[in-house]
Every structure is written in structure tokens, then in C-alpha cells.
Write a protein that holds these residues in place. Structure first.
Motif, short mmCIF file in Angstrom:
data_model
loop_
_atom_site.label_atom_id
_atom_site.label_comp_id
_atom_site.label_asym_id
_atom_site.label_seq_id
_atom_site.Cartn_x
_atom_site.Cartn_y
_atom_site.Cartn_z
N GLY A 10 -3.51 2.73 -4.54
CA GLY A 10 -4.99 2.29 -4.37
C GLY A 10 -5.12 1.04 -5.18
N ALA A 11 -5.09 1.00 -6.25
CA ALA A 11 -5.44 -0.16 -7.10
C ALA A 11 -4.23 -1.44 -6.79
CB ALA A 11 -5.18 0.17 -8.46
N PRO A 12 -4.95 -2.58 -6.41
CA PRO A 12 -4.15 -3.41 -5.84
C PRO A 12 -2.69 -3.91 -7.09
CG PRO A 12 -5.88 -4.23 -5.49
CD PRO A 12 -6.19 -3.03 -6.40
N ASP A 13 -3.19 -3.81 -8.39
CA ASP A 13 -2.06 -4.44 -9.15
C ASP A 13 -1.14 -3.12 -9.73
OD1 ASP A 13 -3.96 -2.65 -10.38
OD2 ASP A 13 -4.13 -3.98 -12.14
N LEU A 14 -1.21 -1.96 -8.90
CA LEU A 14 -0.17 -0.83 -8.95
C LEU A 14 0.83 -0.71 -7.95
CD1 LEU A 14 -2.31 2.21 -10.26
CD2 LEU A 14 -0.77 0.86 -11.30
N ILE A 15 1.05 -1.92 -7.29
CA ILE A 15 2.04 -2.19 -6.38
C ILE A 15 3.33 -2.63 -7.23
CG2 ILE A 15 1.59 -4.48 -5.57
CD1 ILE A 15 2.76 -3.83 -2.90
N THR A 16 4.58 -2.34 -7.07
CA THR A 16 5.51 -2.84 -7.70
C THR A 16 5.87 -4.31 -7.45
OG1 THR A 16 7.21 -2.48 -6.04
CG2 THR A 16 6.80 -0.87 -7.56
N ARG A 17 6.28 -4.99 -8.67
CA ARG A 17 6.70 -6.46 -8.30
C ARG A 17 7.49 -6.90 -6.96
NH1 ARG A 17 8.63 -8.59 -13.99
NH2 ARG A 17 8.91 -10.48 -12.95
N ARG A 18 8.48 -5.96 -6.66
CA ARG A 18 9.23 -6.00 -5.69
C ARG A 18 8.44 -5.78 -4.33
NH1 ARG A 18 14.20 -1.96 -4.75
NH2 ARG A 18 14.63 -2.98 -6.91
N GLY A 19 7.68 -5.09 -4.30
CA GLY A 19 6.72 -4.71 -3.25
C GLY A 19 5.80 -5.82 -3.07
N ALA A 20 5.31 -6.41 -3.93
CA ALA A 20 4.33 -7.60 -3.94
C ALA A 20 4.92 -8.86 -3.28
CB ALA A 20 3.69 -7.70 -5.05
N ALA A 21 6.29 -9.05 -3.69
CA ALA A 21 7.19 -10.02 -3.89
C ALA A 21 7.49 -10.15 -2.04
CB ALA A 21 8.36 -10.22 -4.32
N LEU A 22 7.69 -8.86 -1.47
CA LEU A 22 8.26 -8.96 -0.21
C LEU A 22 7.05 -8.96 0.76
CD1 LEU A 22 10.37 -5.36 -0.61
CD2 LEU A 22 11.19 -7.49 0.20
N LEU A 23 5.77 -8.54 0.12
CA LEU A 23 4.52 -8.76 1.04
C LEU A 23 4.34 -10.20 1.25
CD1 LEU A 23 1.77 -6.26 -0.10
CD2 LEU A 23 2.62 -6.50 2.06
N ALA A 24 4.59 -11.13 0.31
CA ALA A 24 4.34 -12.26 0.02
C ALA A 24 5.19 -12.92 1.05
CB ALA A 24 4.45 -12.86 -1.28
N ASP A 25 6.33 -12.53 1.37
CA ASP A 25 7.26 -13.33 2.12
C ASP A 25 7.25 -12.93 3.56
OD1 ASP A 25 9.75 -14.99 2.04
OD2 ASP A 25 10.76 -13.36 2.63
N ALA A 26 6.66 -11.87 3.84
CA ALA A 26 6.79 -11.08 5.06
C ALA A 26 6.20 -12.24 6.30
CB ALA A 26 6.16 -9.86 5.12
N ASP A 27 6.73 -12.12 7.42
CA ASP A 27 6.14 -12.44 8.73
C ASP A 27 5.33 -11.80 9.60
OD1 ASP A 27 7.87 -15.26 8.30
OD2 ASP A 27 9.44 -13.77 8.73
N CYS A 28 5.46 -10.51 9.18
CA CYS A 28 4.63 -9.29 9.96
C CYS A 28 4.50 -8.24 8.90
CB CYS A 28 5.54 -9.01 11.23
SG CYS A 28 4.75 -7.73 12.09
N ILE A 29 3.23 -7.72 8.69
CA ILE A 29 2.89 -6.53 7.98
C ILE A 29 2.33 -5.60 8.94
CG2 ILE A 29 1.51 -5.79 6.05
CD1 ILE A 29 1.78 -8.78 4.83
N ILE A 30 2.69 -4.39 8.86
CA ILE A 30 2.14 -3.32 9.56
C ILE A 30 1.54 -2.27 8.43
CG2 ILE A 30 2.44 -1.59 11.24
CD1 ILE A 30 4.89 -3.10 12.46
N TYR A 31 0.60 -2.07 8.24
CA TYR A 31 -0.06 -1.49 7.20
C TYR A 31 -0.77 -0.01 7.47
CZ TYR A 31 -4.84 -2.88 7.63
OH TYR A 31 -6.13 -3.52 8.05
N ALA A 32 -0.64 0.95 6.49
CA ALA A 32 -1.47 2.17 7.09
C ALA A 32 -2.88 1.99 6.44
CB ALA A 32 -0.76 3.39 6.47
N GLY A 33 -3.59 1.33 7.56
CA GLY A 33 -4.99 1.06 7.29
C GLY A 33 -6.01 2.11 6.98
#
Length: 255
Positions: free
Chosen positions: A10-33
């Protein structure tokens, strides 16, 4: 390319560094809302297409991925916690395999870890519990007969129960009838572990349903049960001065 990414508890800063980098680079994000903290979407780059999978079927998710692939884009499939637990990722991966679409998986911090942190607890304590059972109560989605909650609870091990807070009365009944726990066995409900609105309710197996209702918790919560929440346990042998390890000599002969 598709990246399955664990968003963390839940806490935004508990995503991994790799996960955050992939999010920042994505052209499409499908998230479990229904579960992912929307604050994580702030990492998306301008122009990124964002879809809430809570409003989609599996077929719609796959069609969205295929469209992104056809356009030469990168997709992040953002799941809550770690995707390996109740993430419904196998069916997506099998479909991607059939389509020849490459993918990988980036782990995340599961909410069961977030719940332990919220409780300042250790699930595995010497001479108390060395096993953690992660499961859920049968509801509209069935569970295998051999994995009915009452049967698993008979072990008396530490138990973390997902996706079951709306069935808390049935959970309590199954725990009490299992023979694995006393009515006074410690239990807790952790609502939205690591979120700003996190709430921890400590109780016992026999007061689980009552305390859950009293605190108005109806969703997005884990139930944890076991004597690891109690006061009694033995000191770890690993750090006992008498215990010899590969790295130091113990003080007692023959250790």
C-alpha cells in the motif's frame, strides 16, 4: 514486453526500485484498482495509457495488452502486494505464452509482510510456531476440500487469512471448531496495512467477529491468528552465546 509488477502492500515507497523504474518507463499500465494505491500511478510518464483492471474482464485486459504490443509499447501489469499470492497471474501468463508475447515478473512486498510490520510481530518464534499458513475462507470462490480452513487451522500454526474479512463469522467458527486454537488464542485484524489509514485490531479467536464489527472493518483487511502474538517464546539458538555456528565458537563444550 509485459512486466508483471508487485505494487507492495500500500505505502507508495514500499514498491521495489525495479518496480518503480518499470512503472516510470511504461507506455501502458493496467493496475488492480480495487487494491493498489493510486498514488503509485504518479510515477507514470506523460502520455502513458492507464487502465483499472477492477472494471475489466480477463479478455479485456489481454486485448489491451495485445494492442499495446502491436503499437510497440511496454505494458506494466500492476498487482497488489506480490503477484504470486491471489494475483490471478497464471491465466494471464498462459495467454501471453499462447500469443508469443514476452513477459517477466517483478516481486513485491506482500500485505502479509505489511501486516506483520504493523503488528511489530514475528510470525515464526522458537517453540511457538515455525510454520506460516497463508490461505482464505471459502466463499463464492471455492477452495480444495483438503484445504478447508478448519482442516488447515487444526495444525495450530501461525495463520494469515486473506480475502475473508467479509466472512469473519464463518472464519471464527472454523477456527474454533478446528481444535488447533483455544478461544483465547491471540488474533488480530489488520486493515490496509502500511496505508495512512491503517488500523490494527487485536483480539482473540473467540472475539474476532465481534471486534471486527465493532471497528467497522468490512474489506481490505487480513486476519492473523496464532500464539506468535502472545508473550511466551524461547530465545533464538542462533544468537545464544552457548551455541556454536560456522562463524563463532559457543561457550559450552560439544556445542
Amino acid at each position: 514486453m509485459v512486466h508483471f509488477v508487485g505494487a507492495g502492500p500500500g505505502a507508495p515507497d514500499l514498491i521495489t526500485r525495479r518496480g518503480a523504474a518499470l512503472l516510470a518507463d511504461a507506455d501502458c499500465i493496467i493496475y488492480a484498482g480495487s487494491l493498489v494505491n493510486p498514488a503509485l500511478l504518479g510515477l507514470a510518464k506523460p502520455g502513458c495509457a492507464i487502465y483499472n483492471s477492477a472494471e475489466m474482464t480477463l479478455e479485456q485486459v489481454l486485448d489491451t495488452i495485445r494492442a499495446a504490443e502491436k503499437a510497440g509499447g511496454t505494458t506494466v501489469r500492476l498487482h497488489t502486494g506480490d503477484p504470486c499470492l491471489y494475483g490471478a497471474i497464471r491465466e494471464q501468463m498462459d495467454a501471453l505464452d499462447a500469443d508469443g508475447i514476452p513477459y517477466d515478473d517483478t516481486p513485491g512486498v506482500s500485505s502479509f509482510c505489511g501486516a506483520a510490520a504493523a503488528l511489530c510481530a514475528e510470525y515464526t518464534l522458537p517453540n511457538v510456531s515455525q510454520t506460516v499458513i497463508i490461505t482464505r475462507m471459502e466463499g463464492r470462490t471455492p477452495v480444495p476440500e483438503a484445504e478447508q480452513l478448519e482442516k488447515l487451522a487444526a495444525h495450530g500454526a501461525t495463520m494469515v487469512i486473506f480475502l475473508s474479512i467479509g466472512l469473519v463469522d464463518k472464519v471464527q467458527q472454523a477456527l474454533l471448531e478446528s481444535g488447533g486454537y483455544r478461544p483465547g488464542t491471540p488474533a488480530a485484524v489488520v486493515y490496509k496495512a502500511t496505508w495512512p489509514e491503517q488500523k490494527v485490531v487485536r483480539c482473540t479467536v473467540s472475539t474476532l467477529a465481534e471486534e471486527t464489527r465493532k471497528n467497522g472493518i468490512t474489506k481490505t483487511a487480513l486476519i492473523v491468528v496464532g500464539d506468535f502474538l502472545g508473550e511466551n517464546y524461547e530465545r533464538s539458538k542462533l544468537y545464544d552465546p552457548a551455541f556454536t555456528t560456522e562463524f563463532r565458537q559457543g561457550t559450552e563444550a560439544g556445542q
